[in-house]
Design a protein around this motif. Structure first.
Motif, PDB file in Angstrom:
ATOM      1  N   SER A   1       3.764 -26.574   2.541  1.00 53.92           N
ATOM      2  CA  SER A   1       3.836 -26.008   4.016  1.00 53.92           C
ATOM      3  C   SER A   1       3.707 -24.456   4.049  1.00 53.92           C
ATOM      4  CB  SER A   1       5.221 -26.621   4.247  1.00 53.92           C
ATOM      5  OG  SER A   1       6.173 -26.287   3.609  1.00 53.92           O
TER       6      SER A   1
ATOM      7  N   SER B   1       7.773 -19.518   4.570  1.00 54.10           N
ATOM      8  CA  SER B   1       7.377 -18.650   3.764  1.00 54.10           C
ATOM      9  C   SER B   1       5.745 -18.601   3.726  1.00 54.10           C
ATOM     10  CB  SER B   1       8.019 -18.674   2.461  1.00 54.10           C
ATOM     11  OG  SER B   1       9.222 -19.307   2.401  1.00 54.10           O
TER      12      SER B   1
ATOM     13  N   ILE C   1       6.391 -38.011   9.205  1.00 55.85           N
ATOM     14  CA  ILE C   1       7.496 -37.753   8.312  1.00 55.85           C
ATOM     15  C   ILE C   1       9.008 -38.146   9.086  1.00 55.85           C
ATOM     16  CG2 ILE C   1       8.824 -35.694   7.616  1.00 55.85           C
ATOM     17  CD1 ILE C   1       6.096 -34.369   7.054  1.00 55.85           C
TER      18      ILE C   1
HETATM   19  P1  ATR Z   1       4.478 -33.397   2.525  1.00 54.32           P
HETATM   20  O1  ATR Z   1       4.623 -34.989   2.404  1.00 54.32           O
HETATM   21  O2  ATR Z   1       4.213 -32.715   3.808  1.00 54.32           O
HETATM   22  O3  ATR Z   1       3.524 -33.122   1.372  1.00 54.32           O
HETATM   23  P2  ATR Z   1       6.969 -32.859   0.860  1.00 54.32           P
HETATM   24  O4  ATR Z   1       6.777 -33.883   0.193  1.00 54.32           O
HETATM   25  O5  ATR Z   1       7.971 -32.130   1.437  1.00 54.32           O
HETATM   26  O6  ATR Z   1       5.877 -32.467   2.114  1.00 54.32           O
HETATM   27  O7  ATR Z   1       6.017 -31.472   0.154  1.00 54.32           O
HETATM   28  C1  ATR Z   1       5.858 -30.268   0.405  1.00 54.32           C
HETATM   29  C2  ATR Z   1       5.148 -29.292  -0.626  1.00 54.32           C
HETATM   30  O8  ATR Z   1       5.360 -28.009  -0.245  1.00 54.32           O
HETATM   31  C3  ATR Z   1       5.733 -29.480  -2.057  1.00 54.32           C
HETATM   32  O9  ATR Z   1       4.632 -29.456  -2.824  1.00 54.32           O
HETATM   33  C4  ATR Z   1       6.662 -28.551  -2.106  1.00 54.32           C
HETATM   34  O10 ATR Z   1       6.926 -28.077  -3.425  1.00 54.32           O
HETATM   35  P3  ATR Z   1       8.176 -28.485  -4.308  1.00 54.32           P
HETATM   36  O11 ATR Z   1       7.712 -29.955  -4.789  1.00 54.32           O
HETATM   37  O12 ATR Z   1       8.404 -27.460  -5.537  1.00 54.32           O
HETATM   38  O13 ATR Z   1       9.289 -28.716  -3.083  1.00 54.32           O
HETATM   39  C5  ATR Z   1       5.931 -27.244  -1.611  1.00 54.32           C
HETATM   40  N1  ATR Z   1       6.691 -26.220  -0.968  1.00 54.32           N
HETATM   41  C6  ATR Z   1       7.519 -26.318   0.131  1.00 54.32           C
HETATM   42  N2  ATR Z   1       8.171 -25.133   0.349  1.00 54.32           N
HETATM   43  C7  ATR Z   1       7.759 -24.322  -0.668  1.00 54.32           C
HETATM   44  C8  ATR Z   1       8.194 -22.971  -1.335  1.00 54.32           C
HETATM   45  N3  ATR Z   1       9.127 -22.010  -0.619  1.00 54.32           N
HETATM   46  N4  ATR Z   1       7.562 -22.492  -2.362  1.00 54.32           N
HETATM   47  C9  ATR Z   1       6.610 -22.960  -3.009  1.00 54.32           C
HETATM   48  N5  ATR Z   1       6.333 -24.622  -2.720  1.00 54.32           N
HETATM   49  C10 ATR Z   1       6.828 -25.140  -1.310  1.00 54.32           C
END
Ligand code: ATR
Length: 277
Positions: A197, A204, A67
């Protein structure tokens, strides 16, 4: 690589100080008695292209990409594997003698190998999988699950549109479930995967209810800090087989190491310990 050159590899990210990859590759180099170094490289996005183009001149034979560079690395590469193209991201680069950058993605391989090693009885073909999250990690895991013959994937994400996009891209075996309805969707699945995450130290908590979970469902989390997430602890208490996320990180590192340093390393308990140091 001639005998008097020491092969170099590294992991490129921004930030990168937290990465466990240097410990993993360093452990394998040491225990296998190989020449070579593996280093963490902090690179800003605007410098990625220049850095990658110059790395072969410095003696680098390849790199892992993390990342936020996985998509950009794919664009920069000269040769892209079909698998990486399908996922739309690269995590493993090989620099060939002719100066070309080859891109691949081993995240899905790491995910499946981790489950195969840690839960040998797991059979993805026995029922649907519920996948939480539709980010970059989810894409690699979805492709891997489809390739291993999972009959159906129920995909749920806070931002529904992202899940819908993946459905359109990866086809008929995917079905979107509303984030608010995920508690009900756990009941009939053979595999449950958290790719978000949520549950990671400092983030969270994941608030999914496992009340409807079947004892036979394999539950796995890509979060590995903490190693036993609340999701895994809760599933374990129900009696489900569980697999933590550290193994995915270890297994995704294997193909790159083999290509750069010429020996296929084992993922064993000592590798896990090295990553956790
Ligand atoms: P990665 O490449 O590590 O998968 P990302 O593309 O930023 O990182 O994706 C993070 C994932 O965690 C997504 O599915 C994100 O949901 P959104 O698409 O709605 O952002 C999810 N995620 C992160 N924080 C969240 C939260 N507080 N509640 C629900 N889903 C969360």
């Amino acid at each position: 690589m001639s005998d008097n050159k020491i092969p170099l590899a590294g992991v490129i990210g921004c930030p990168i100080a937290h990465s466990k990859s240097p410990q993993i590759h360093g452990h394998w180099l040491k225990t296998l008695g190989l020449k070579g170094y593996y280093v963490p490289l902090h690179v800003e996005p605007e410098n990625l292209r220049d850095v990658l183009r110059n790395m072969p001149k410095l003696g680098y034979v390849g790199a892992n990409i993390t990342i936020p560079h996985k998509e950009q690395a794919l664009e920069i590469a000269d040769v892209v594997s079909d698998h990486a193209a399908k996922i739309g991201a690269a995590n493993t680069l090989v620099f060939t003698a002719d100066g070309k950058i080859h891109a691949d993605n081993t995240d899905g391989y790491g995910f499946i190998q981790n489950l195969r090693q840690s839960a040998p009885k797991w059979d993805p073909r026995l029922g649907p999988a519920l996948v939480l999250g539709a980010g970059g990690a989810s894409r690699a895991i979805i492709v891997a699950l489809l390739d291993t013959g999972v009959p159906e994937i129920l995909l749920t994400n806070r931002t529904k549109a992202r899940a819908e996009t993946l459905c359109q891209e990866f086809g008929a075996r995917l079905k979107v479930v509303d984030w608010e309805q995920a508690d009900d969707a756990v009941s009939d699945v053979a595999t449950l995967v958290n790719t978000t995450s949520l549950g990671m130290t400092g983030k969270s908590p994941l608030t999914l209810s496992l009340a409807n979970l079947n004892k036979k469902t394999l539950v796995t989390d890509i979060v590995y800090a903490p190693l036993k997430t609340a999701l895994l602890a809760e599933a374990e208490a129900i009696g489900c087989p569980t697999v933590d996320g550290l193994g995915m990180l270890l297994h995704q590192a294997v193909p790159g190491f083999e290509r750069w340093f010429g020996v296929r390393p084992e993922v064993d308990e000592d590798t896990r310990k090295a990553a956790l140091k």
